[in-house]
Each structure stands twice: as structure tokens, then as C-alpha cells.
Design an enzyme around this catalytic site. Structure first.
Site, PDB file in Angstrom:
ATOM      1  N   GLU A  22       0.855  -1.200   0.000  1.00  0.00           N
ATOM      2  CA  GLU A  22       0.000   0.000   0.000  1.00  0.00           C
ATOM      3  C   GLU A  22       0.883   1.239   0.000  1.00  0.00           C
ATOM      4  OE1 GLU A  22      -2.717   1.405  -0.361  1.00  0.00           O
ATOM      5  OE2 GLU A  22      -4.360   0.726   0.892  1.00  0.00           O
ATOM      6  N   ASP A  23       0.385   2.317  -0.590  1.00  0.00           N
ATOM      7  CA  ASP A  23       1.099   3.588  -0.486  1.00  0.00           C
ATOM      8  C   ASP A  23       0.894   4.201   0.893  1.00  0.00           C
ATOM      9  OD1 ASP A  23      -1.604   3.933  -1.019  1.00  0.00           O
ATOM     10  OD2 ASP A  23      -1.342   5.590  -2.420  1.00  0.00           O
ATOM     11  N   ASP A  39      -4.703   5.264   5.613  1.00  0.00           N
ATOM     12  CA  ASP A  39      -5.317   6.480   6.153  1.00  0.00           C
ATOM     13  C   ASP A  39      -6.410   6.036   7.138  1.00  0.00           C
ATOM     14  OD1 ASP A  39      -6.287   9.065   6.462  1.00  0.00           O
ATOM     15  OD2 ASP A  39      -7.228   9.164   4.509  1.00  0.00           O
ATOM     16  N   PHE A  64      -3.041  15.750   4.531  1.00  0.00           N
ATOM     17  CA  PHE A  64      -3.058  15.242   3.160  1.00  0.00           C
ATOM     18  C   PHE A  64      -1.676  15.374   2.531  1.00  0.00           C
ATOM     19  CE2 PHE A  64      -4.150  15.180  -1.339  1.00  0.00           C
ATOM     20  CZ  PHE A  64      -4.984  14.078  -1.363  1.00  0.00           C
ATOM     21  N   ARG A  76       1.356  12.702  -8.704  1.00  0.00           N
ATOM     22  CA  ARG A  76       1.895  11.345  -8.504  1.00  0.00           C
ATOM     23  C   ARG A  76       3.374  11.251  -8.892  1.00  0.00           C
ATOM     24  NH1 ARG A  76      -2.362   7.903  -7.388  1.00  0.00           N
ATOM     25  NH2 ARG A  76      -4.280   8.214  -8.551  1.00  0.00           N
TER      26      ARG A  76
HETATM   27  P1  IMP Z   1      -7.751   4.327   3.385  1.00  0.00           P
HETATM   28  O1  IMP Z   1      -8.687   3.302   2.808  1.00  0.00           O
HETATM   29  O2  IMP Z   1      -8.506   5.477   4.016  1.00  0.00           O
HETATM   30  O3  IMP Z   1      -6.722   3.752   4.316  1.00  0.00           O
HETATM   31  O4  IMP Z   1      -6.950   5.000   2.202  1.00  0.00           O
HETATM   32  C1  IMP Z   1      -6.693   4.310   1.074  1.00  0.00           C
HETATM   33  C2  IMP Z   1      -6.295   5.165  -0.081  1.00  0.00           C
HETATM   34  O5  IMP Z   1      -6.729   6.536  -0.004  1.00  0.00           O
HETATM   35  C3  IMP Z   1      -4.806   5.216  -0.196  1.00  0.00           C
HETATM   36  O6  IMP Z   1      -4.283   4.059  -0.808  1.00  0.00           O
HETATM   37  C4  IMP Z   1      -4.627   6.463  -1.043  1.00  0.00           C
HETATM   38  O7  IMP Z   1      -4.763   6.145  -2.409  1.00  0.00           O
HETATM   39  C5  IMP Z   1      -5.752   7.379  -0.607  1.00  0.00           C
HETATM   40  N1  IMP Z   1      -5.241   8.359   0.380  1.00  0.00           N
HETATM   41  C6  IMP Z   1      -5.392   8.342   1.713  1.00  0.00           C
HETATM   42  N2  IMP Z   1      -4.758   9.383   2.293  1.00  0.00           N
HETATM   43  C7  IMP Z   1      -4.183  10.074   1.276  1.00  0.00           C
HETATM   44  C8  IMP Z   1      -3.358  11.271   1.223  1.00  0.00           C
HETATM   45  O8  IMP Z   1      -3.002  11.915   2.233  1.00  0.00           O
HETATM   46  N3  IMP Z   1      -2.963  11.660  -0.017  1.00  0.00           N
HETATM   47  C9  IMP Z   1      -3.315  10.993  -1.165  1.00  0.00           C
HETATM   48  N4  IMP Z   1      -4.063   9.883  -1.153  1.00  0.00           N
HETATM   49  C10 IMP Z   1      -4.496   9.426   0.056  1.00  0.00           C
END
Ligand code: IMP
Length: 181
Positions: free
Chosen positions: A103-104, A107, A156, A169
Site C-alpha cells: 500500500e502507499d 489512512d 493530506f 503522482r
Molecule cells: P484508506 O482506505 O482510508 O486507508 O486510504 C486508502 C487510499 O486513499 C490510499 O491508498 C490512497 O490512495 C488514498 N489516500 C489516503 N490518504 C491520502 C493522502 O493523504 N494523499 C493521497 N491519497 C491518500
């Protein structure tokens, strides 16, 4: 301090390309300790955000590496319950294999909380998660994250695969949003 502007938002450099590269090397070294070419893992990178991290990470591996890119998108409404869409057709055969999910950023954790349970029926020997970034203050699920690059504040970020409305990106560093004046 380097900064970039995307639309009306300004971002300042938070993790330099060099700092990221060192962390990716350290994560690669840790992962190399845990796997061998006799029983190599399948690496599943979650798109779009993880494509650059996964490309750099898998080139650190000493073992033979099967890399699969998988589109997993979360649609967030007004409530924090994210709906996650998974392209199961693109999944490899995981039977009797070790799996590393890349995962990148974690969040809310909604994406992994939706995806990981679907792997329970796939016959994998083990499933571990490697994320470059983790926002501990934002996570809403109890997730086991085997490899974490950086814990970051709940702000963010863009760059190194992460986008703001499809932009940013390709930035080599990671940038954090600045307060609007
Ligand atoms: P989650 O499901 O909320 O954990 O987030 C999953 C996806 O939301 C990540 O894989 C990102 O693609 C996107 N995301 C969450 N936080 C950020 C951020 O700060 N910047 C850009 N993309 C984000």
C-alpha cells in the site's frame, strides 16, 4: 523548503526523495530477511497509489518476485464508511503462497479492512502488509501492518505515487498540504 502548488492548494516538501529511498532500502532489507527464493511471496500492489513504491520496493528483493498490480478503489461519501471496489479478476492464484500486500498509505484503513478479509478463502500460506505511510490518528480499524515506512500526521500528502485529484503522482518527494491563507 521546496513547495509545489496544485490548483489552489500549496504543499511543502515533507519527505525528500533521498529519505524515501533510504526507507525503501530498509524495508526491502527487512523483507529480504523474512522470505527466500525457495518459497517466495507474491507481491500485490494496490493501485493506483502504490505503483511507484512497489516498483522501487520489489527491486530491493533478493528473492524471485512475482508482482501483481491490483486496482482497489475506495469511494468515500459524506460518512467515513468507505465503500471499496476490488478488481478480483486481476488477482493471482494465491493457493499455498505467501502474499505481501503493498500500500502507499494507510489512512482510515477502510481499503485494507475491506480487502484483507476477502483473502481468507484464497488459500494463502500467509498475508502480510507493507505500507510506506501510516496516519495513526486517522486509522479506524484494527489492522496488522507488518512493515511500515513512516508514521505521519493526519495531513493530506502528495507525491511518490500519491495524488490530489489525479495530480502530483510523479513528484519524487512527498509533500504535505499547507494551511490555506
Ligand atoms: P484508506 O482506505 O482510508 O486507508 O486510504 C486508502 C487510499 O486513499 C490510499 O491508498 C490512497 O490512495 C488514498 N489516500 C489516503 N490518504 C491520502 C493522502 O493523504 N494523499 C493521497 N491519497 C491518500
Amino acid at each position: 523548503m521546496k513547495s509545489v502548488k496544485l490548483g489552489e492548494h500549496k504543499f511543502q516538501e515533507y519527505l525528500s526523495a533521498e529519505v524515501i529511498a533510504n526507507k525503501v532500502a530498509a524495508l526491502g532489507a527487512k523483507i529480504n530477511n523474512d522470505y527466500t527464493s525457495d518459497d517466495p511471496p507474491i507481491v500485490i500492489a494496490l493501485l493506483n497509489g502504490a505503483f511507484i513504491f512497489a516498483a522501487d520496493l520489489c527491486r530491493q528483493f533478493d528473492f524471485e518476485c512475482q508482482l501483481q498490480l491490483l486496482r482497489v478503489s475506495s469511494y468515500k461519501g459524506m460518512e467515513s464508511t468507505g465503500k471499496v471496489k476490488i478488481d478480483h479478476d486481476a488477482e493471482p492464484d494465491m493457493n499455498n503462497r505467501h502474499i505481501i500486500i503493498v500500500e502507499d498509505i494507510v489512512d482510515t484503513g477502510n481499503t485494507l479492512a475491506a480487502y484483507l478479509p476477502t483473502l481468507k478463502t484464497k488459500g494463502a500460506k500467509s498475508v502480510k502488509v507493507c505500507t510506506l505511510l501510516l496516519k495513526p490518528e486517522a486509522v479506524q480499524h484494527d489492522l496488522e501492518l507488518a512493515y511500515v515506512g513512516f508514521e505521519i500526521p493526519n495531513k493530506f500528502v502528495i507525491g511518490y505515487g500519491l495524488d490530489y485529484n489525479g495530480r502530483g503522482r510523479n513528484l519524487g518527494a512527498i509533500y504535505s498540504i499547507m494551511a490555506n491563507k
